[in-house]
Design a protein around this motif. Sequence first.
Motif, PDB file in Angstrom:
ATOM      1  N   SER A   1     -24.208 -28.467  23.506  1.00 29.29           N
ATOM      2  CA  SER A   1     -24.553 -29.532  22.552  1.00 29.29           C
ATOM      3  C   SER A   1     -23.393 -29.810  21.619  1.00 29.29           C
ATOM      4  O   SER A   1     -23.058 -30.971  21.356  1.00 29.29           O
ATOM      5  N   ALA A   2     -22.797 -28.730  21.095  1.00 24.24           N
ATOM      6  CA  ALA A   2     -21.689 -28.914  20.153  1.00 24.24           C
ATOM      7  C   ALA A   2     -20.549 -29.681  20.842  1.00 24.24           C
ATOM      8  O   ALA A   2     -19.997 -30.634  20.273  1.00 24.24           O
ATOM      9  N   ALA A   3     -20.225 -29.272  22.088  1.00 22.62           N
ATOM     10  CA  ALA A   3     -19.114 -29.925  22.801  1.00 22.62           C
ATOM     11  C   ALA A   3     -19.456 -31.386  23.095  1.00 22.62           C
ATOM     12  O   ALA A   3     -18.600 -32.273  22.971  1.00 22.62           O
ATOM     13  N   THR A   4     -20.725 -31.645  23.483  1.00 24.06           N
ATOM     14  CA  THR A   4     -21.108 -33.021  23.823  1.00 24.06           C
ATOM     15  C   THR A   4     -21.097 -33.905  22.585  1.00 24.06           C
ATOM     16  O   THR A   4     -20.615 -35.049  22.623  1.00 24.06           O
ATOM     17  N   ARG A   5     -21.625 -33.371  21.475  1.00 26.15           N
ATOM     18  CA  ARG A   5     -21.615 -34.156  20.230  1.00 26.15           C
ATOM     19  C   ARG A   5     -20.183 -34.500  19.829  1.00 26.15           C
ATOM     20  O   ARG A   5     -19.874 -35.610  19.424  1.00 26.15           O
ATOM     21  N   LYS A   6     -19.291 -33.520  19.974  1.00 26.05           N
ATOM     22  CA  LYS A   6     -17.877 -33.746  19.613  1.00 26.05           C
ATOM     23  C   LYS A   6     -17.288 -34.850  20.502  1.00 26.05           C
ATOM     24  O   LYS A   6     -16.579 -35.730  20.025  1.00 26.05           O
ATOM     25  N   LYS A   7     -17.622 -34.777  21.814  1.00 21.63           N
ATOM     26  CA  LYS A   7     -17.095 -35.774  22.750  1.00 21.63           C
ATOM     27  C   LYS A   7     -17.611 -37.171  22.377  1.00 21.63           C
ATOM     28  O   LYS A   7     -16.865 -38.145  22.394  1.00 21.63           O
ATOM     29  N   LEU A   8     -18.915 -37.226  22.036  1.00 25.19           N
ATOM     30  CA  LEU A   8     -19.495 -38.509  21.636  1.00 25.19           C
ATOM     31  C   LEU A   8     -18.832 -39.015  20.359  1.00 25.19           C
ATOM     32  O   LEU A   8     -18.500 -40.192  20.240  1.00 25.19           O
ATOM     33  N   TYR A   9     -18.632 -38.091  19.414  1.00 21.16           N
ATOM     34  CA  TYR A   9     -18.015 -38.463  18.139  1.00 21.16           C
ATOM     35  C   TYR A   9     -16.613 -39.027  18.392  1.00 21.16           C
ATOM     36  O   TYR A   9     -16.253 -40.081  17.864  1.00 21.16           O
ATOM     37  N   ASP A  10     -15.838 -38.327  19.235  1.00 21.71           N
ATOM     38  CA  ASP A  10     -14.478 -38.788  19.530  1.00 21.71           C
ATOM     39  C   ASP A  10     -14.506 -40.161  20.203  1.00 21.71           C
ATOM     40  O   ASP A  10     -13.677 -41.017  19.901  1.00 21.71           O
ATOM     41  N   ALA A  11     -15.481 -40.327  21.129  1.00 18.03           N
ATOM     42  CA  ALA A  11     -15.578 -41.615  21.826  1.00 18.03           C
ATOM     43  C   ALA A  11     -15.868 -42.717  20.814  1.00 18.03           C
ATOM     44  O   ALA A  11     -15.207 -43.767  20.816  1.00 18.03           O
ATOM     45  N   VAL A  12     -16.835 -42.477  19.918  1.00 23.21           N
ATOM     46  CA  VAL A  12     -17.202 -43.503  18.935  1.00 23.21           C
ATOM     47  C   VAL A  12     -16.017 -43.806  18.016  1.00 23.21           C
ATOM     48  O   VAL A  12     -15.764 -44.958  17.677  1.00 23.21           O
ATOM     49  N   GLN A  13     -15.274 -42.769  17.655  1.00 25.09           N
ATOM     50  CA  GLN A  13     -14.101 -42.978  16.801  1.00 25.09           C
ATOM     51  C   GLN A  13     -13.070 -43.881  17.474  1.00 25.09           C
ATOM     52  O   GLN A  13     -12.351 -44.615  16.805  1.00 25.09           O
ATOM     53  N   SER A  14     -13.001 -43.785  18.814  1.00 25.25           N
ATOM     54  CA  SER A  14     -11.983 -44.581  19.513  1.00 25.25           C
ATOM     55  C   SER A  14     -12.452 -46.014  19.754  1.00 25.25           C
ATOM     56  O   SER A  14     -11.668 -46.868  20.147  1.00 25.25           O
ATOM     57  N   PHE A  15     -13.755 -46.291  19.501  1.00 24.65           N
ATOM     58  CA  PHE A  15     -14.287 -47.619  19.807  1.00 24.65           C
ATOM     59  C   PHE A  15     -13.787 -48.670  18.822  1.00 24.65           C
ATOM     60  O   PHE A  15     -13.584 -48.386  17.645  1.00 24.65           O
ATOM     61  N   SER A  16     -13.664 -49.885  19.348  1.00 25.06           N
ATOM     62  CA  SER A  16     -13.410 -51.011  18.437  1.00 25.06           C
ATOM     63  C   SER A  16     -14.780 -51.545  18.021  1.00 25.06           C
ATOM     64  O   SER A  16     -15.810 -51.075  18.500  1.00 25.06           O
ATOM     65  N   MET A  17     -14.774 -52.546  17.135  1.00 25.88           N
ATOM     66  CA  MET A  17     -16.040 -53.123  16.683  1.00 25.88           C
ATOM     67  C   MET A  17     -16.857 -53.654  17.869  1.00 25.88           C
ATOM     68  O   MET A  17     -18.080 -53.644  17.840  1.00 25.88           O
ATOM     69  N   ALA A  18     -16.157 -54.099  18.927  1.00 34.42           N
ATOM     70  CA  ALA A  18     -16.867 -54.671  20.078  1.00 34.42           C
ATOM     71  C   ALA A  18     -17.813 -53.638  20.687  1.00 34.42           C
ATOM     72  O   ALA A  18     -18.984 -53.928  20.967  1.00 34.42           O
ATOM     73  N   GLU A  19     -17.318 -52.393  20.889  1.00 35.65           N
ATOM     74  CA  GLU A  19     -18.164 -51.360  21.502  1.00 35.65           C
ATOM     75  C   GLU A  19     -19.276 -50.928  20.549  1.00 35.65           C
ATOM     76  O   GLU A  19     -20.402 -50.677  20.967  1.00 35.65           O
ATOM     77  N   ILE A  20     -18.931 -50.863  19.241  1.00 38.06           N
ATOM     78  CA  ILE A  20     -19.947 -50.450  18.263  1.00 38.06           C
ATOM     79  C   ILE A  20     -21.097 -51.460  18.276  1.00 38.06           C
ATOM     80  O   ILE A  20     -22.271 -51.078  18.319  1.00 38.06           O
ATOM     81  N   HIS A  21     -20.755 -52.763  18.303  1.00 39.30           N
ATOM     82  CA  HIS A  21     -21.808 -53.788  18.340  1.00 39.30           C
ATOM     83  C   HIS A  21     -22.578 -53.706  19.645  1.00 39.30           C
ATOM     84  O   HIS A  21     -23.790 -53.892  19.671  1.00 39.30           O
ATOM     85  N   HIS A  22     -21.884 -53.419  20.733  1.00 44.81           N
ATOM     86  CA  HIS A  22     -22.544 -53.359  22.040  1.00 44.81           C
ATOM     87  C   HIS A  22     -23.634 -52.283  22.060  1.00 44.81           C
ATOM     88  O   HIS A  22     -24.755 -52.520  22.489  1.00 44.81           O
ATOM     89  N   PHE A  23     -23.312 -51.090  21.562  1.00 41.39           N
ATOM     90  CA  PHE A  23     -24.310 -50.010  21.603  1.00 41.39           C
ATOM     91  C   PHE A  23     -25.287 -50.094  20.435  1.00 41.39           C
ATOM     92  O   PHE A  23     -26.422 -49.645  20.557  1.00 41.39           O
ATOM     93  N   SER A  24     -24.850 -50.589  19.317  1.00 44.62           N
ATOM     94  CA  SER A  24     -25.570 -50.631  18.026  1.00 44.62           C
ATOM     95  C   SER A  24     -25.513 -49.255  17.364  1.00 44.62           C
ATOM     96  O   SER A  24     -25.591 -48.219  18.029  1.00 44.62           O
ATOM     97  N   THR A  25     -25.387 -49.313  16.036  1.00 43.61           N
ATOM     98  CA  THR A  25     -25.192 -48.069  15.284  1.00 43.61           C
ATOM     99  C   THR A  25     -26.387 -47.128  15.454  1.00 43.61           C
ATOM    100  O   THR A  25     -26.216 -45.928  15.661  1.00 43.61           O
ATOM    101  N   SER A  26     -27.618 -47.689  15.392  1.00 48.54           N
ATOM    102  CA  SER A  26     -28.794 -46.800  15.457  1.00 48.54           C
ATOM    103  C   SER A  26     -28.867 -46.103  16.820  1.00 48.54           C
ATOM    104  O   SER A  26     -29.208 -44.916  16.899  1.00 48.54           O
ATOM    105  N   SER A  27     -28.527 -46.840  17.885  1.00 45.97           N
ATOM    106  CA  SER A  27     -28.581 -46.211  19.203  1.00 45.97           C
ATOM    107  C   SER A  27     -27.519 -45.120  19.323  1.00 45.97           C
ATOM    108  O   SER A  27     -27.765 -44.065  19.918  1.00 45.97           O
ATOM    109  N   LEU A  28     -26.344 -45.365  18.729  1.00 50.44           N
ATOM    110  CA  LEU A  28     -25.296 -44.332  18.798  1.00 50.44           C
ATOM    111  C   LEU A  28     -25.750 -43.071  18.069  1.00 50.44           C
ATOM    112  O   LEU A  28     -25.484 -41.953  18.519  1.00 50.44           O
ATOM    113  N   ILE A  29     -26.481 -43.258  16.960  1.00 43.85           N
ATOM    114  CA  ILE A  29     -26.968 -42.080  16.224  1.00 43.85           C
ATOM    115  C   ILE A  29     -28.009 -41.336  17.079  1.00 43.85           C
ATOM    116  O   ILE A  29     -27.963 -40.109  17.203  1.00 43.85           O
TER     117      ILE A  29
END
Length: 585
Positions: free
Chosen positions: A87-115
């Motif tokens: 879980s810790a490794a997966t959360r970190k990977k997700l966090y890193d992925a989200v950090q690398s996203f531009s606004m386009a990807e953030i809007h695509h997934f939506s903030t609540s879904s990413l959480i």
Amino acid sequence: MIKIFRNIRRRDWALFAGAVALIVFQVFLDLRLPDYMTDITKLIETPGSELHEVLKAGGKMLACALGSLLSAGVTAVIAAKIAADFSAATRKKLYDAVQSFSMAEIHHFSTSSLITRMTNDVNQVQLLITMGMVAIVKAPIMAVWAITKIAGKNAEWTMATGVAVVLLFVIIGIVLWLCVPRFRRIQSLTDDVNRVTREDLTGLKVIRAYNNTDYQTDKFERVNDNLTNNNLYTGHRMALMMPGIQAVLNGLTLAIYALGAVMINNAAMTDKITLFSNMVVFSSYAMQVIMAFMLLVMIYMIYPRASVAAQRILEVTDTQPSVVSGIRTEGAPGQRGEIAFRHVNFRYPDESRDVIHDIDFTAHRGETIALIGATGCGKSTIVNLIPRFYDTTGGQVLVDGVDVRDYAESALNDKIGYVAQSPELFQGTIGTNIAFGETKAGTPNDAAVRQAAQTAEAASFIAENEKGYERYVAQSGANLSGGQRQRVSIARAVARDPEILIFDDAFSALDYKTDRQVRENLRTACADATKIIVAQRIGTIRDADRILVIKDGAIAGSGTHQELMANCEEYQQIALSQLSKEELA
Ligand SMILES: Nc1ncnc2c1ncn2[C@@H]1O[C@H](COP(=O)(O)OP(=O)(O)OP(=O)(O)O)[C@@H](O)[C@H]1O
């Protein structure tokens, strides 16, 4: 699903191998129990057997049971450790992925879904590992081993066990057929609950001020009911499964004993006790077979949800950011603070038309360029292309003579101090918020922080509080006024001492006097920096070296205040709507 298990750490695979060995040992011990039971029955049947022999066999049985218990305990601890690390490794990977996203990807997934994906979805897969790991390894070993123990012992009893297994599969099959589609929906329904809750919490003041609590409550109840009904549907059907399985278990015991009773009745006197002992032993092996299949049921209960959760996690981690960092760390030799838009067009992802068209201008070192225009005309969109919140869909944006796409992300960010339209502050102190920007030279020091606060006209309100720069700032700067938040965020940009300062409507919450004072301070303290100012107020921009009038995403006029007053109709309209002819003169 298998792909997500790559997130299990290498050293945890070694632990997994240890757990498998322990599980095999546990099954071995479990299946020894009926053997000792046979020994005890034989001892009881044999005239002249000693009590200590029976106790010895009983002691071995007890040792096996305790050994099995201990192995199960250690295996559970190992499974929990592997799952928590995963879980810790997966959360970190997700966090890193989200950090690398531009606004386009953030809007695509939506903030609540990413959480939800970073929390609830990861928990689902963690649960599968914690509970399923043992079951997946143990069930087949136990089933095969127990079947080989009973195979060929007695055709009728074996047949009864076979029928029980088939019945078990039918019950599980029907329940899963009904429930799996609903399991799959749980995660997206959880997204909906998160989305509405988030909207409620962030818009609480507006909701209350507009007496709209009922409307929002209805919205929440709808998504909450959807999730509840979905859970109830699966819960009810799963609840039917357990009594069904219990009935099969009891039915099998009953069938073995009923068949045994007939066999014992028809057997010769000398064989009766042997048959009885065989019956007891067979029924315990048969129970082990059924238990093995029940373990598999447990996996089936968790697997569909975990599989959907895993897919949702992989969707995020497999998404390539549309804004990819380049490698350049420096601009063209001799250039500093130069911004050039070369025939830039831009269209938001999933939209059908461009929002900005053929934007072409150059800003030189130390210049102040202002963008003005009606609301929604594209001003923020234009400035957002400089720090690459989005990439252009046509043309080029150059900073210091180099396409922004060619810069390493941190090198480009080092050059820019960006003040957003709605100032975003972080939980901490005023000091940590102003010193927030990392640069090549490191974090701004105390002197730079204080100097920046002076420039942003924030020093006076900071000094009014006894804690000064140590004053606590709540999440999003909720304990500061709008104007204070704007001044802190201006100071944060200035403290980086950047080549380029971008103010996206960043003076809107300041009173006219402070607005003018901040601009004057910027002129002297940041004389070298190129300043791009988006504003609605003519007063904020009239002293700019050049003003770009934006209309429907294109440049409708360009020049100084005087030039535009003389020859740009759009600008005149904006100016006259805000200031009298005398003020404009
Ligand atoms: N993320 C987005 N996805 C799709 N369209 C968007 C997005 N953000 C903005 N737009 C649209 O792009 C257009 C330009 O928006 P932009 O925010 O650049 O305008 P603006 O001139 O800065 O407005 P304002 O002065 O009101 O802040 C608007 O029509 C807006 O609806």
